[in-house]
Write a protein that holds these residues in place. Sequence first.
Motif, PDB file in Angstrom:
ATOM      1  N   GLN A 195       0.817  -1.228   0.000  1.00 41.16           N
ATOM      2  CA  GLN A 195       0.000   0.000   0.000  1.00 41.16           C
ATOM      3  C   GLN A 195       0.845   1.271   0.000  1.00 41.16           C
ATOM      4  O   GLN A 195       0.373   2.340  -0.359  1.00 41.16           O
ATOM      5  N   ILE A 196       2.099   1.161   0.495  1.00 34.33           N
ATOM      6  CA  ILE A 196       2.923   2.367   0.639  1.00 34.33           C
ATOM      7  C   ILE A 196       4.310   2.130   0.043  1.00 34.33           C
ATOM      8  O   ILE A 196       4.848   1.023   0.132  1.00 34.33           O
ATOM      9  N   VAL A 197       4.848   3.177  -0.561  1.00 41.34           N
ATOM     10  CA  VAL A 197       6.156   3.062  -1.223  1.00 41.34           C
ATOM     11  C   VAL A 197       7.044   4.220  -0.783  1.00 41.34           C
ATOM     12  O   VAL A 197       6.621   5.373  -0.777  1.00 41.34           O
ATOM     13  N   SER A 198       8.285   3.886  -0.401  1.00 43.77           N
ATOM     14  CA  SER A 198       9.329   4.904  -0.225  1.00 43.77           C
ATOM     15  C   SER A 198      10.174   4.908  -1.490  1.00 43.77           C
ATOM     16  O   SER A 198      10.753   3.873  -1.847  1.00 43.77           O
ATOM     17  N   ASP A 199      10.227   6.057  -2.167  1.00 41.19           N
ATOM     18  CA  ASP A 199      11.060   6.180  -3.360  1.00 41.19           C
ATOM     19  C   ASP A 199      12.420   6.721  -2.929  1.00 41.19           C
ATOM     20  O   ASP A 199      12.597   7.925  -2.750  1.00 41.19           O
ATOM     21  N   CYS A 200      13.358   5.799  -2.739  1.00 38.59           N
ATOM     22  CA  CYS A 200      14.722   6.161  -2.332  1.00 38.59           C
ATOM     23  C   CYS A 200      15.698   5.935  -3.472  1.00 38.59           C
ATOM     24  O   CYS A 200      16.886   5.657  -3.259  1.00 38.59           O
ATOM     25  N   SER A 201      15.190   6.015  -4.695  1.00 38.99           N
ATOM     26  CA  SER A 201      16.060   5.905  -5.873  1.00 38.99           C
ATOM     27  C   SER A 201      16.893   7.182  -5.988  1.00 38.99           C
ATOM     28  O   SER A 201      16.643   8.160  -5.282  1.00 38.99           O
ATOM     29  N   SER A 202      17.884   7.187  -6.892  1.00 34.50           N
ATOM     30  CA  SER A 202      18.667   8.411  -7.077  1.00 34.50           C
ATOM     31  C   SER A 202      17.797   9.453  -7.801  1.00 34.50           C
ATOM     32  O   SER A 202      16.796   9.120  -8.436  1.00 34.50           O
ATOM     33  N   ASN A 203      18.190  10.715  -7.678  1.00 41.75           N
ATOM     34  CA  ASN A 203      17.320  11.848  -8.036  1.00 41.75           C
ATOM     35  C   ASN A 203      16.657  11.740  -9.410  1.00 41.75           C
ATOM     36  O   ASN A 203      15.511  12.141  -9.593  1.00 41.75           O
ATOM     37  N   GLU A 204      17.400  11.205 -10.404  1.00 36.38           N
ATOM     38  CA  GLU A 204      16.892  11.243 -11.777  1.00 36.38           C
ATOM     39  C   GLU A 204      15.741  10.270 -12.011  1.00 36.38           C
ATOM     40  O   GLU A 204      15.063  10.338 -13.033  1.00 36.38           O
ATOM     41  N   ASP A 221      24.722  14.148 -14.347  1.00 41.82           N
ATOM     42  CA  ASP A 221      23.494  13.599 -14.931  1.00 41.82           C
ATOM     43  C   ASP A 221      22.605  12.945 -13.883  1.00 41.82           C
ATOM     44  O   ASP A 221      21.410  12.756 -14.112  1.00 41.82           O
ATOM     45  N   ARG A 222      23.151  12.633 -12.715  1.00 39.64           N
ATOM     46  CA  ARG A 222      22.356  11.932 -11.707  1.00 39.64           C
ATOM     47  C   ARG A 222      21.963  12.824 -10.532  1.00 39.64           C
ATOM     48  O   ARG A 222      20.857  12.716 -10.020  1.00 39.64           O
ATOM     49  N   SER A 223      22.870  13.682 -10.079  1.00 41.48           N
ATOM     50  CA  SER A 223      22.511  14.530  -8.924  1.00 41.48           C
ATOM     51  C   SER A 223      22.159  15.949  -9.349  1.00 41.48           C
ATOM     52  O   SER A 223      21.490  16.664  -8.616  1.00 41.48           O
ATOM     53  N   ARG A 224      22.654  16.374 -10.535  1.00 42.18           N
ATOM     54  CA  ARG A 224      22.344  17.669 -11.159  1.00 42.18           C
ATOM     55  C   ARG A 224      22.768  18.883 -10.331  1.00 42.18           C
ATOM     56  O   ARG A 224      23.433  19.769 -10.824  1.00 42.18           O
ATOM     57  N   PHE A 225      22.381  18.913  -9.054  1.00 39.22           N
ATOM     58  CA  PHE A 225      22.533  20.142  -8.268  1.00 39.22           C
ATOM     59  C   PHE A 225      23.700  20.100  -7.282  1.00 39.22           C
ATOM     60  O   PHE A 225      23.917  21.066  -6.560  1.00 39.22           O
ATOM     61  N   THR A 247      30.703   8.097  -6.039  1.00 40.71           N
ATOM     62  CA  THR A 247      29.299   8.268  -5.646  1.00 40.71           C
ATOM     63  C   THR A 247      28.484   9.022  -6.709  1.00 40.71           C
ATOM     64  O   THR A 247      28.988   9.964  -7.336  1.00 40.71           O
ATOM     65  N   TRP A 248      27.218   8.613  -6.871  1.00 41.12           N
ATOM     66  CA  TRP A 248      26.345   9.274  -7.855  1.00 41.12           C
ATOM     67  C   TRP A 248      26.112  10.743  -7.508  1.00 41.12           C
ATOM     68  O   TRP A 248      25.794  11.544  -8.379  1.00 41.12           O
ATOM     69  N   ILE A 252      35.019  17.418  -9.403  1.00 43.73           N
ATOM     70  CA  ILE A 252      33.668  16.889  -9.675  1.00 43.73           C
ATOM     71  C   ILE A 252      32.881  17.845 -10.572  1.00 43.73           C
ATOM     72  O   ILE A 252      33.203  19.030 -10.663  1.00 43.73           O
ATOM     73  N   GLU A 253      31.840  17.302 -11.233  1.00 43.07           N
ATOM     74  CA  GLU A 253      31.080  18.061 -12.242  1.00 43.07           C
ATOM     75  C   GLU A 253      30.017  18.966 -11.622  1.00 43.07           C
ATOM     76  O   GLU A 253      29.357  19.720 -12.326  1.00 43.07           O
ATOM     77  N   VAL A 254      29.809  18.840 -10.310  1.00 45.68           N
ATOM     78  CA  VAL A 254      28.778  19.624  -9.622  1.00 45.68           C
ATOM     79  C   VAL A 254      29.447  20.408  -8.494  1.00 45.68           C
ATOM     80  O   VAL A 254      30.607  20.153  -8.168  1.00 45.68           O
ATOM     81  N   CYS A 255      28.711  21.347  -7.896  1.00 46.29           N
ATOM     82  CA  CYS A 255      29.338  22.180  -6.857  1.00 46.29           C
ATOM     83  C   CYS A 255      29.471  21.407  -5.539  1.00 46.29           C
ATOM     84  O   CYS A 255      28.584  20.662  -5.155  1.00 46.29           O
ATOM     85  N   ASP A 256      30.613  21.628  -4.857  1.00 45.60           N
ATOM     86  CA  ASP A 256      30.746  21.104  -3.492  1.00 45.60           C
ATOM     87  C   ASP A 256      30.553  22.214  -2.457  1.00 45.60           C
ATOM     88  O   ASP A 256      30.481  21.948  -1.266  1.00 45.60           O
ATOM     89  N   ASN A 257      30.457  23.462  -2.925  1.00 50.30           N
ATOM     90  CA  ASN A 257      30.163  24.607  -2.045  1.00 50.30           C
ATOM     91  C   ASN A 257      29.312  25.609  -2.802  1.00 50.30           C
ATOM     92  O   ASN A 257      29.544  25.850  -3.992  1.00 50.30           O
TER      93      ASN A 257
END
Length: 344
Positions: free
Chosen positions: A66-75, A174-178, A168-169, A220-225
């Motif tokens: 009846q219930i689902v936790s969506d803990c997939s990666s952001n995309e 393409d996976r975390s974007r932000f 890590t993703w 890395i391709e995304v910001c760390d700060n």
Amino acid sequence: MGLKAGIIGCGSITKFRHAPEYKVNPYVDDIVFYDRNPERAEALAEMFGGTVALSVEDLLDDPSIQIVSDCSSNEYHHIFSTQALLNGKHVLCEKPISLTIEDAKEIIEAQKKSGKVLMVDHNQRFTRTHQKAKEMIDSGALGKVLTFKTTFGHKGPEHWGVNKSNSTWFFKKDRSRFGVAGDLGIHKIDLLHYLLNDNIEQVSAFQGALDKVDEKGHPIEVCDNIVCTLKTKQGRLGTASFSWTYYGEEDNSTIIYCEKGILKVYHSEEYQLQVIFNNGEKENYMLESIQTNDHQTNSGVIDAFIDCILFNKDPVVSGEDALASLKVIIGILEAAEINRVVTI
């Protein structure tokens, strides 16, 4: 007859938050795990006494869940959360709700169509300290809120993620974007909307990949700060810093400056909430320490989600709330890119 929960994605967030909190909830009888790495799902099924779905379709098509936790990666959120809702499941989606405004709207539409509960895991609203701070702001005891500053930083997702490595993703565009903005920043944007009962309307920011490298040793391709200035609809002004390079200790603090004094939240080791009135009087509250990556406690999110379903309550964080925070994060990253003030 208790509820049966399905969890999609068996990374650290499932292992340390969702699975143990479902396990201790008195209304949940069984947990079904799915991960595209079957051994991860099997390990958690063994740890928490659940079963394994061989495919995500098996989990979503199972009428007994009846219930689902969506803990997939952001995309993947907009795919799995949308399908789960349209298959008649109540959904708790990890943050950010999705990577784009269009995808977030798709999930919200699916919720409206299905009539099921959609809650998004912006878990900072659930701490007793933040709830107490909101009560004090709402009561007017400190007068109007004028300015604020907030920060959220730790040593980075490679220390928390399931594979404990810089592959890590979270570091993949393409996976975390932000980057850190979508991992930590979005929590604080949601918190500010909640505490101030107001929305952020204009932003400017600087961002960079200052220190983190990927598995090949490249930046890395995304910001760390990222460091931002924020203006709300009601004209309050504030600053926010989000970081994956706070190597000494985690910082998850917020200060709210009002007409009649100051609220300091998670600023002191001893007191989670400190109130300093303009006449110098102080009130200190010992409420609870906030969750850190090294110190896991029950977040209260699963219990609140189950309460919504059983007792027909509105979710503490709706799809619309999550979309409002996503819009701000997208605006912050745009502001950093074009070097200008952006209106949300």
